[in-house]
Motif scaffolding. Structure first.
Motif, PDB file in Angstrom:
ATOM      1  N   ALA A 162      15.009  -6.877  -9.855  1.00  9.61           N
ATOM      2  CA  ALA A 162      16.021  -5.906  -9.425  1.00  9.61           C
ATOM      3  C   ALA A 162      15.384  -4.581  -9.016  1.00  9.61           C
ATOM      4  CB  ALA A 162      17.024  -5.679 -10.550  1.00  9.61           C
ATOM      5  N   SER A 163      14.382  -4.131  -9.761  1.00  7.55           N
ATOM      6  CA  SER A 163      13.712  -2.858  -9.444  1.00  7.55           C
ATOM      7  C   SER A 163      12.962  -2.924  -8.126  1.00  7.55           C
ATOM      8  CB  SER A 163      12.712  -2.497 -10.540  1.00  7.55           C
ATOM      9  OG  SER A 163      13.368  -2.263 -11.744  1.00  7.55           O
ATOM     10  N   GLU A 164      12.459  -4.077  -7.763  1.00  6.72           N
ATOM     11  CA  GLU A 164      11.644  -4.235  -6.558  1.00  6.72           C
ATOM     12  C   GLU A 164      12.474  -4.226  -5.278  1.00  6.72           C
ATOM     13  OE1 GLU A 164       7.910  -4.795  -4.564  1.00  6.72           O
ATOM     14  OE2 GLU A 164       8.569  -3.887  -6.429  1.00  6.72           O
ATOM     15  N   MET A 165      13.759  -4.539  -5.373  1.00  8.68           N
ATOM     16  CA  MET A 165      14.601  -4.575  -4.179  1.00  8.68           C
ATOM     17  C   MET A 165      14.658  -3.185  -3.543  1.00  8.68           C
ATOM     18  SD  MET A 165      15.317  -7.536  -3.702  1.00  8.68           S
ATOM     19  CE  MET A 165      16.367  -8.919  -3.800  1.00  8.68           C
ATOM     20  N   GLY A 166      14.229  -3.111  -2.305  1.00  9.79           N
ATOM     21  CA  GLY A 166      14.225  -1.848  -1.586  1.00  9.79           C
ATOM     22  C   GLY A 166      13.068  -0.934  -1.937  1.00  9.79           C
ATOM     23  N   ASP A 167      12.148  -1.385  -2.770  1.00  3.93           N
ATOM     24  CA  ASP A 167      11.012  -0.581  -3.189  1.00  3.93           C
ATOM     25  C   ASP A 167       9.968  -0.519  -2.077  1.00  3.93           C
ATOM     26  OD1 ASP A 167       9.751   0.807  -5.537  1.00  3.93           O
ATOM     27  OD2 ASP A 167       8.198  -0.704  -5.195  1.00  3.93           O
ATOM     28  N   LYS A 168       9.074   0.457  -2.172  1.00  6.23           N
ATOM     29  CA  LYS A 168       8.042   0.622  -1.143  1.00  6.23           C
ATOM     30  C   LYS A 168       7.129  -0.600  -1.038  1.00  6.23           C
ATOM     31  CE  LYS A 168       4.565   2.998  -3.940  1.00  6.23           C
ATOM     32  NZ  LYS A 168       5.012   2.362  -5.156  1.00  6.23           N
ATOM     33  N   THR A 169       6.877  -1.297  -2.143  1.00  6.04           N
ATOM     34  CA  THR A 169       6.012  -2.469  -2.063  1.00  6.04           C
ATOM     35  C   THR A 169       6.724  -3.640  -1.400  1.00  6.04           C
ATOM     36  OG1 THR A 169       6.514  -2.880  -4.398  1.00  6.04           O
ATOM     37  CG2 THR A 169       4.372  -1.902  -3.901  1.00  6.04           C
ATOM     38  N   GLN A 170       8.042  -3.691  -1.498  1.00  4.25           N
ATOM     39  CA  GLN A 170       8.765  -4.722  -0.757  1.00  4.25           C
ATOM     40  C   GLN A 170       8.668  -4.431   0.742  1.00  4.25           C
ATOM     41  OE1 GLN A 170      13.090  -5.111  -1.058  1.00  4.25           O
ATOM     42  NE2 GLN A 170      12.794  -7.305  -1.419  1.00  4.25           N
TER      43      GLN A 170
ATOM     44  N   GLU B 144       1.004  -0.509  -6.048  1.00  2.69           N
ATOM     45  CA  GLU B 144       1.686  -0.718  -7.321  1.00  2.69           C
ATOM     46  C   GLU B 144       1.252   0.284  -8.396  1.00  2.69           C
ATOM     47  OE1 GLU B 144       4.092  -2.941  -9.091  1.00  2.69           O
ATOM     48  OE2 GLU B 144       4.694  -2.581  -7.026  1.00  2.69           O
ATOM     49  N   MET B 145       0.143   0.978  -8.178  1.00  6.13           N
ATOM     50  CA  MET B 145      -0.324   1.943  -9.175  1.00  6.13           C
ATOM     51  C   MET B 145       0.697   3.073  -9.315  1.00  6.13           C
ATOM     52  SD  MET B 145      -3.011   0.608 -10.367  1.00  6.13           S
ATOM     53  CE  MET B 145      -3.766   1.887 -11.350  1.00  6.13           C
ATOM     54  N   GLY B 146       1.245   3.217 -10.498  1.00 10.70           N
ATOM     55  CA  GLY B 146       2.216   4.272 -10.761  1.00 10.70           C
ATOM     56  C   GLY B 146       3.606   3.972 -10.230  1.00 10.70           C
ATOM     57  N   ASP B 147       3.817   2.786  -9.682  1.00 11.27           N
ATOM     58  CA  ASP B 147       5.112   2.406  -9.136  1.00 11.27           C
ATOM     59  C   ASP B 147       6.088   2.117 -10.271  1.00 11.27           C
ATOM     60  OD1 ASP B 147       6.542   1.633  -6.611  1.00 11.27           O
ATOM     61  OD2 ASP B 147       6.738  -0.262  -7.686  1.00 11.27           O
TER      62      ASP B 147
ATOM     63  N   TRP C  33       2.227 -17.328   3.741  1.00 13.32           N
ATOM     64  CA  TRP C  33       1.704 -17.898   2.495  1.00 13.32           C
ATOM     65  C   TRP C  33       0.431 -17.180   2.042  1.00 13.32           C
ATOM     66  CZ3 TRP C  33       4.854 -20.346  -0.426  1.00 13.32           C
ATOM     67  CH2 TRP C  33       5.918 -21.056   0.140  1.00 13.32           C
ATOM     68  N   VAL C  34      -0.375 -16.744   2.991  1.00 16.09           N
ATOM     69  CA  VAL C  34      -1.596 -15.990   2.655  1.00 16.09           C
ATOM     70  C   VAL C  34      -1.216 -14.621   2.092  1.00 16.09           C
ATOM     71  CG1 VAL C  34      -3.713 -14.972   3.593  1.00 16.09           C
ATOM     72  CG2 VAL C  34      -2.976 -17.237   4.376  1.00 16.09           C
ATOM     73  N   VAL C  35      -0.248 -13.960   2.720  1.00 11.12           N
ATOM     74  CA  VAL C  35       0.223 -12.662   2.223  1.00 11.12           C
ATOM     75  C   VAL C  35       0.833 -12.818   0.834  1.00 11.12           C
ATOM     76  CG1 VAL C  35       1.907 -10.805   2.611  1.00 11.12           C
ATOM     77  CG2 VAL C  35       0.518 -11.640   4.519  1.00 11.12           C
ATOM     78  N   LEU C  36       1.641 -13.851   0.643  1.00 13.20           N
ATOM     79  CA  LEU C  36       2.245 -14.084  -0.671  1.00 13.20           C
ATOM     80  C   LEU C  36       1.177 -14.367  -1.732  1.00 13.20           C
ATOM     81  CD1 LEU C  36       5.102 -13.992  -1.786  1.00 13.20           C
ATOM     82  CD2 LEU C  36       5.229 -16.457  -1.497  1.00 13.20           C
ATOM     83  N   ALA C  37       0.120 -15.100  -1.363  1.00  9.72           N
ATOM     84  CA  ALA C  37      -0.989 -15.344  -2.299  1.00  9.72           C
ATOM     85  C   ALA C  37      -1.686 -14.031  -2.655  1.00  9.72           C
ATOM     86  CB  ALA C  37      -1.986 -16.333  -1.701  1.00  9.72           C
ATOM     87  N   GLY C  38      -1.862 -13.152  -1.685  1.00  9.76           N
ATOM     88  CA  GLY C  38      -2.450 -11.839  -1.948  1.00  9.76           C
ATOM     89  C   GLY C  38      -1.578 -11.009  -2.876  1.00  9.76           C
ATOM     90  N   ILE C  39      -0.261 -11.079  -2.661  1.00 12.24           N
ATOM     91  CA  ILE C  39       0.674 -10.370  -3.542  1.00 12.24           C
ATOM     92  C   ILE C  39       0.576 -10.915  -4.964  1.00 12.24           C
ATOM     93  CG2 ILE C  39       3.132 -10.018  -4.040  1.00 12.24           C
ATOM     94  CD1 ILE C  39       3.558  -9.905  -0.958  1.00 12.24           C
ATOM     95  N   LEU C  40       0.473 -12.231  -5.101  1.00  6.89           N
ATOM     96  CA  LEU C  40       0.341 -12.845  -6.426  1.00  6.89           C
ATOM     97  C   LEU C  40      -0.901 -12.335  -7.150  1.00  6.89           C
ATOM     98  CD1 LEU C  40       1.049 -14.935  -8.633  1.00  6.89           C
ATOM     99  CD2 LEU C  40      -0.231 -16.618  -7.298  1.00  6.89           C
ATOM    100  N   VAL C  41      -2.049 -12.372  -6.490  1.00  4.13           N
ATOM    101  CA  VAL C  41      -3.305 -11.931  -7.119  1.00  4.13           C
ATOM    102  C   VAL C  41      -3.219 -10.452  -7.497  1.00  4.13           C
ATOM    103  CG1 VAL C  41      -5.766 -11.540  -6.703  1.00  4.13           C
ATOM    104  CG2 VAL C  41      -4.722 -13.718  -6.058  1.00  4.13           C
ATOM    105  N   ALA C  42      -2.742  -9.624  -6.567  1.00  9.73           N
ATOM    106  CA  ALA C  42      -2.647  -8.186  -6.839  1.00  9.73           C
ATOM    107  C   ALA C  42      -1.677  -7.890  -7.974  1.00  9.73           C
ATOM    108  CB  ALA C  42      -2.215  -7.446  -5.571  1.00  9.73           C
ATOM    109  N   THR C  43      -0.548  -8.593  -7.987  1.00 13.19           N
ATOM    110  CA  THR C  43       0.461  -8.354  -9.019  1.00 13.19           C
ATOM    111  C   THR C  43      -0.012  -8.798 -10.388  1.00 13.19           C
ATOM    112  OG1 THR C  43       2.223  -8.563  -7.375  1.00 13.19           O
ATOM    113  CG2 THR C  43       2.858  -8.794  -9.675  1.00 13.19           C
TER     114      THR C  43
END
Length: 190
Positions: free
Chosen positions: A15-23, A115-118, A37-47
């Motif tokens: 819920a917090s991520e909806m409309g957030d800068k990282t979205q 995501e730092m400080g988000d 799929w590559v971008v989503l994999a990058g998001i997974l690793v970073a998250t």
């Protein structure tokens, strides 16, 4: 295994991520690279990396970093991201030239830093302190991020051919500038 900590973490972060800068960043990266799929994999690793860190050091950050200092750091980052976003990327004009660092590494680095400080990172810290379950909270918050950002990634991939990157850059930069101004105001109000 405490399903309450996983489910509570998932719902709060999704819920917090909806409309957030990282979205918005997820949408921009998917539009730019057109490799969802590559971008989503990058998001997974970073998250996973970011939220594991957040869960582990949540208590320390909340007791040792003054709110005003954190607000100033965030303001500088947001304003810097806004300026960076306005600079047209050579990939926008030349689709044949591969990106310097590739879709995966670019996504991992940008997403981790964004995501730092988000608010989702701060929520992860608070959830880890509440549930005292670093791994389960990280699992729940990561799943929440993937669901919310996955929507942006796949929407971004489908709209990439219909939306001019110039407008995506301006809208994205404007939002980063807005977040920077709000952070500066919070630091000034202190």
């Amino acid at each position: 295994m405490s399903w309450e900590s996983v489910l509570g973490s998932f719902v709060l972060v999704a819920a917090s991520e909806m409309g957030d800068k990282t979205q918005l960043l997820a949408f921009s990266l998917a539009s730019k690279f057109r490799k969802p799929w590559v971008v989503l994999a990058g998001i997974l690793v970073a998250t996973v990396a970011n939220h594991a860190l957040a869960s582990s050091v949540g208590t320390w950050v909340s007791t040792h970093v003054p709110a005003r200092v954190m607000a100033l750091i965030l303001a500088a980052l947001f304003l810097g991201f806004g300026l960076w976003t306005l600079k047209p990327d050579t990939l926008d004009e030349d689709g044949d030239k591969p990106p310097r660092f590739g879709a995966f590494l670019t996504t991992v680095v940008l997403f981790f830093l964004a995501e730092m400080g988000d608010k989702t990172q701060l929520a992860t810290m608070a959830l880890a302190a509440r549930y005292q379950a670093t791994v389960l909270v990280t699992l729940g918050t990561t799943a929440g991020m993937l669901v919310s950002d996955g929507l942006a990634v796949f929407l971004g991939d489908r709209l990439a051919g219909r939306v001019q990157m110039k407008w995506v850059r301006w809208v994205t930069a404007s939002l980063f500038f807005l977040f920077g101004a709000v952070s500066l105001w919070a630091a000034w109000r202190g």
